[in-house]
Scaffold this active site. Structure first.
Site, PDB file in Angstrom:
ATOM      1  CE  LYS A 125      54.722  -0.021 -22.814  1.00 29.77           C
ATOM      2  NZ  LYS A 125      54.205   0.349 -24.181  1.00 29.77           N
TER       3      LYS A 125
ATOM      4  CG  HIS B  62      48.138   0.615 -29.180  1.00 22.91           C
ATOM      5  ND1 HIS B  62      47.926  -0.535 -29.824  1.00 22.91           N
ATOM      6  CD2 HIS B  62      47.692   0.459 -27.940  1.00 22.91           C
ATOM      7  CE1 HIS B  62      47.429  -1.678 -28.888  1.00 22.91           C
ATOM      8  NE2 HIS B  62      47.488  -0.953 -27.700  1.00 22.91           N
TER       9      HIS B  62
ATOM     10  CE  LYS C 143      52.729  -6.427 -22.974  1.00 20.21           C
ATOM     11  NZ  LYS C 143      51.657  -5.621 -22.648  1.00 20.21           N
TER      12      LYS C 143
ATOM     13  CG  HIS D 199      42.627   0.344 -25.107  1.00 20.96           C
ATOM     14  ND1 HIS D 199      43.337   1.405 -25.305  1.00 20.96           N
ATOM     15  CD2 HIS D 199      43.378  -0.803 -25.135  1.00 20.96           C
ATOM     16  CE1 HIS D 199      44.558   1.007 -25.604  1.00 20.96           C
ATOM     17  NE2 HIS D 199      44.675  -0.170 -25.599  1.00 20.96           N
TER      18      HIS D 199
ATOM     19  CD  GLU E 193      45.346  -4.559 -27.155  1.00 22.01           C
ATOM     20  OE1 GLU E 193      46.354  -4.712 -27.821  1.00 22.01           O
ATOM     21  OE2 GLU E 193      45.004  -3.355 -26.482  1.00 22.01           O
TER      22      GLU E 193
ATOM     23  NE  ARG F  30      56.163  -3.129 -23.135  1.00 18.03           N
ATOM     24  CZ  ARG F  30      56.143  -3.039 -21.897  1.00 18.03           C
ATOM     25  NH1 ARG F  30      57.101  -3.513 -21.030  1.00 18.03           N
ATOM     26  NH2 ARG F  30      54.943  -3.397 -21.460  1.00 18.03           N
TER      27      ARG F  30
ATOM     28  CD  GLU G 278      56.887   1.452 -26.214  1.00 14.99           C
ATOM     29  OE1 GLU G 278      56.189   0.688 -25.508  1.00 14.99           O
ATOM     30  OE2 GLU G 278      56.624   2.341 -27.079  1.00 14.99           O
TER      31      GLU G 278
ATOM     32  CG  ASN H  75      52.234   0.677 -28.101  1.00 17.58           C
ATOM     33  OD1 ASN H  75      51.692   0.525 -27.514  1.00 17.58           O
ATOM     34  ND2 ASN H  75      53.731   1.299 -28.078  1.00 17.58           N
TER      35      ASN H  75
ATOM     36  CG  HIS I  85      46.506   5.540 -27.679  1.00 18.55           C
ATOM     37  ND1 HIS I  85      47.859   5.728 -27.070  1.00 18.55           N
ATOM     38  CD2 HIS I  85      45.829   4.512 -26.998  1.00 18.55           C
ATOM     39  CE1 HIS I  85      48.187   4.516 -26.346  1.00 18.55           C
ATOM     40  NE2 HIS I  85      46.784   3.874 -26.329  1.00 18.55           N
TER      41      HIS I  85
ATOM     42  NE  ARG J  96      61.473   8.294  -2.042  1.00 14.18           N
ATOM     43  CZ  ARG J  96      61.545   8.675  -0.952  1.00 14.18           C
ATOM     44  NH1 ARG J  96      61.713   7.632   0.065  1.00 14.18           N
ATOM     45  NH2 ARG J  96      61.575   9.867  -0.645  1.00 14.18           N
TER      46      ARG J  96
HETATM   47  P1  NAD Z   1      38.435  -2.220 -17.962  1.00 15.89           P
HETATM   48  O1  NAD Z   1      39.276  -2.352 -16.849  1.00 15.89           O
HETATM   49  O2  NAD Z   1      37.840  -0.801 -17.880  1.00 15.89           O
HETATM   50  O3  NAD Z   1      37.432  -3.452 -17.758  1.00 15.89           O
HETATM   51  C1  NAD Z   1      36.374  -3.249 -18.970  1.00 15.89           C
HETATM   52  C2  NAD Z   1      34.845  -3.515 -18.130  1.00 15.89           C
HETATM   53  O4  NAD Z   1      34.681  -4.796 -17.741  1.00 15.89           O
HETATM   54  C3  NAD Z   1      34.743  -2.747 -16.698  1.00 15.89           C
HETATM   55  O5  NAD Z   1      33.482  -2.024 -16.816  1.00 15.89           O
HETATM   56  C4  NAD Z   1      35.042  -3.917 -15.758  1.00 15.89           C
HETATM   57  O6  NAD Z   1      34.437  -3.434 -14.684  1.00 15.89           O
HETATM   58  C5  NAD Z   1      34.462  -4.944 -16.356  1.00 15.89           C
HETATM   59  N1  NAD Z   1      34.884  -6.259 -15.939  1.00 15.89           N
HETATM   60  C6  NAD Z   1      36.129  -6.552 -15.694  1.00 15.89           C
HETATM   61  N2  NAD Z   1      36.298  -7.812 -15.616  1.00 15.89           N
HETATM   62  C7  NAD Z   1      34.889  -8.445 -15.583  1.00 15.89           C
HETATM   63  C8  NAD Z   1      34.482  -9.731 -15.238  1.00 15.89           C
HETATM   64  N3  NAD Z   1      35.182 -10.687 -15.478  1.00 15.89           N
HETATM   65  N4  NAD Z   1      33.293  -9.938 -15.538  1.00 15.89           N
HETATM   66  C9  NAD Z   1      32.168  -8.794 -15.923  1.00 15.89           C
HETATM   67  N5  NAD Z   1      32.658  -7.558 -16.045  1.00 15.89           N
HETATM   68  C10 NAD Z   1      34.047  -7.396 -15.860  1.00 15.89           C
HETATM   69  O7  NAD Z   1      38.920  -2.272 -19.506  1.00 15.89           O
HETATM   70  P2  NAD Z   1      40.245  -3.482 -20.243  1.00 15.89           P
HETATM   71  O8  NAD Z   1      39.540  -3.530 -21.577  1.00 15.89           O
HETATM   72  O9  NAD Z   1      40.181  -4.474 -19.370  1.00 15.89           O
HETATM   73  O10 NAD Z   1      41.342  -2.363 -19.897  1.00 15.89           O
HETATM   74  C11 NAD Z   1      41.559  -1.099 -20.775  1.00 15.89           C
HETATM   75  C12 NAD Z   1      42.599  -0.491 -20.025  1.00 15.89           C
HETATM   76  O11 NAD Z   1      43.695  -1.263 -20.216  1.00 15.89           O
HETATM   77  C13 NAD Z   1      42.917   0.854 -20.865  1.00 15.89           C
HETATM   78  O12 NAD Z   1      43.045   1.714 -19.854  1.00 15.89           O
HETATM   79  C14 NAD Z   1      44.197   0.454 -21.536  1.00 15.89           C
HETATM   80  O13 NAD Z   1      44.760   1.749 -21.721  1.00 15.89           O
HETATM   81  C15 NAD Z   1      44.824  -0.212 -20.689  1.00 15.89           C
HETATM   82  N6  NAD Z   1      46.006  -1.200 -21.383  1.00 15.89           N
HETATM   83  C16 NAD Z   1      47.123  -1.185 -20.496  1.00 15.89           C
HETATM   84  C17 NAD Z   1      48.037  -1.852 -21.075  1.00 15.89           C
HETATM   85  C18 NAD Z   1      49.355  -2.036 -20.450  1.00 15.89           C
HETATM   86  O14 NAD Z   1      50.519  -2.461 -20.799  1.00 15.89           O
HETATM   87  N7  NAD Z   1      49.757  -1.807 -19.375  1.00 15.89           N
HETATM   88  C19 NAD Z   1      47.865  -2.405 -22.412  1.00 15.89           C
HETATM   89  C20 NAD Z   1      46.752  -2.605 -23.040  1.00 15.89           C
HETATM   90  C21 NAD Z   1      45.535  -1.723 -22.530  1.00 15.89           C
HETATM   91  N1  GLY Z   2      50.554  -2.811 -24.568  1.00 23.50           N
HETATM   92  C1  GLY Z   2      51.672  -2.497 -25.040  1.00 23.50           C
HETATM   93  C2  GLY Z   2      52.839  -2.932 -24.431  1.00 23.50           C
HETATM   94  O1  GLY Z   2      52.492  -3.172 -23.040  1.00 23.50           O
HETATM   95  O2  GLY Z   2      54.007  -2.321 -24.571  1.00 23.50           O
END
Ligand code: NAD
Ligand code: GLY
Length: 376
Positions: free
Chosen positions: A148, A253, A232, A270, A190, A246, A242, A250, A257, A126
């Site tokens: 998030k 997005h 942010k 993404h 972003e 907030r 949100e 998006n 999406h 939890r």
């Molecule tokens: P990812 O986590 O898939 O990383 C991208 C690629 O880069 C992967 O293959 C990873 O292994 C590689 N990588 C990471 N760091 C590296 C480094 N320093 N050197 C070499 N390779 C490296 O993708 P991302 O773009 O980081 O994240 C996308 C995800 O984030 C999506 O699932 C999206 O929904 C999520 N997201 C969440 C929020 C939130 O607020 N929580 C906001 C935006 C996006």
């Molecule tokens: N990436 C959008 C949020 O964190 O609200």
């Protein structure tokens, strides 16, 4: 020769859930970075196969100064693995190592690792503490900040998750050195996002510094990460869960999406889908009379200059029961399962004026026009 920027600290103000975001060089391998964390017996580093070989050993030795045991779980790499099955590998590891409520999870990776680790931390016993150590630009400027956490469902992205804040975010800019260029560009999407929705001066700065950012110039990257985190943190500080403001984060997005889900997760990154989604949302803002063509052009040119797509893919598909679903219909169907949709009405983040955004509905006919004009 560019100078190495000093360590900067951005605060995110959420009462008892407040925390710091460190932005600097070489911090993840430095035990001092983690000195303020609460004492615990064990730490679990969650990472993936790509990042493990690059950064896990450094982080592990820094954490070994503070924790008696430092475990590691290595997940498969890719958006297509942001699933229940992969999440369960984290729980398996926590239970196999008899981890307790004081165990601290460390998300070492991009947004996929960060979102899954956060969700695991929110639900294991939890709730256990966790720290974000983002290693992609996208994760440093967006996903690691704000709490998030989620996994994907085949019918919708990030549909299962929780709001759960980390104890600390460590943005080590040195990790940018190994990031593939396509991933750097995806992160820039972003960064660019914050301009139209919140800070026109930052948008001007990105336009002027896009070459330096693409060349990973450390001072430029440090400013981009810090300013993005400040914006942010400011937004999340006012609307953590949100209920209103907030949602402007998006921007791009809703269309984005639909692109990700419609093509299959992992086909477009993404950030690429968000970039193209921002162009589509800007066109929709223009068609609604909110902004003029000049700003749509500026945004499109900047996104293009960042190495990102500005034309949407076609998402039509054959459905045995109803025949072929057209491209605009498919976009609309996918957008109706977006989390911002209410009672099937799609909501978009639209630019009211450059530097300010709000969430609004739009007539389907206008949305169709945008899809038709923005897709290949
Ligand atoms: P990812 O986590 O898939 O990383 C991208 C690629 O880069 C992967 O293959 C990873 O292994 C590689 N990588 C990471 N760091 C590296 C480094 N320093 N050197 C070499 N390779 C490296 O993708 P991302 O773009 O980081 O994240 C996308 C995800 O984030 C999506 O699932 C999206 O929904 C999520 N997201 C969440 C929020 C939130 O607020 N929580 C906001 C935006 C996006
Ligand atoms: N990436 C959008 C949020 O964190 O609200």
């Amino acid at each position: 020769m560019s100078l190495s920027p000093p360590i900067e600290r951005v605060s995110i103000d959420l009462a008892e859930r407040s925390y710091s975001i460190f932005v600097g060089n070489g911090m993840l391998g430095d035990a001092r970075t983690f000195a303020q964390l609460p004492a615990g017996n064990a730490a679990l580093i969650v990472t993936n196969i790509t990042i493990a070989s690059l950064y896990a050993a450094q982080l592990r030795s820094a954490l070994a100064v503070h924790f008696k045991q430092v475990h590691i779980v290595v997940l498969p790499d890719g958006e297509e693995h942001k699933t229940w099955q992969t999440l369960n590998l984290i729980f398996d590891s926590l239970l196999e190592h008899a981890c307790d409520r004081k165990t601290v999870l460390f998300a070492l990776g991009g947004g996929v690792v960060g979102d899954m680790t956060g969700f695991a931390a929110a639900s294991f016993m939890r709730g256990v503490p966790f720290v974000q150590v983002p290693t992609t630009l996208l994760a440093q400027v967006d996903s690691s900040v704000g709490g998030k956490t989620a996994i994907n469902h085949p019918l919708g992205k990030n549909m299962i998750g929780a709001f759960y804040q980390p104890l600390l975010v460590v943005c080590d800019l040195r990790t940018m050195e190994t990031l593939p260029q396509r991933e750097l560009s995806a992160g820039l999407a972003e960064v660019i996002k914050y301009g139209p929705i919140a800070d026109l001066a930052f948008f001007d700065w990105i336009e002027a510094n896009i070459e330096a950012l693409l060349a990973r110039q450390p001072v430029a990257l440090a400013y981009a990460v810090k300013r993005s985190c400040e914006i942010k943190a400011w937004v999340v500080g006012q609307d953590e869960r949100e209920s209103g403001l907030r949602a402007v984060l998006n921007f791009g997005h809703t269309f984005g999406h639909a692109i990700e889900a419609g093509l299959g997760y992992g086909k477009w990154l993404h950030g690429e889908a968000v970039a193209c989604g921002m162009v589509m949302a800007a066109h929709l803002s223009q068609r609604l009379g909110l902004i003029d063509e000049t700003f749509v052009r500026r945004l499109t040119d900047l996104i293009k200059a960042a190495g990102l797509p500005v034309t949407g893919p076609r998402l039509s598909r054959v459905n045995n029961a109803t025949g072929t679903m057209g491209n605009a219909d498919r976009y609309l169907a996918l957008m109706r399962v977006d989390k911002k949709a209410t009672a099937g009405e799609i909501k978009f983040v639209l630019i009211d004026r450059p530097g300010s955004a709000s969430v609004q509905g739009a007539p389907d006919a206008l949305v169709r026009q945008v899809i038709d004009s923005c897709c290949e």
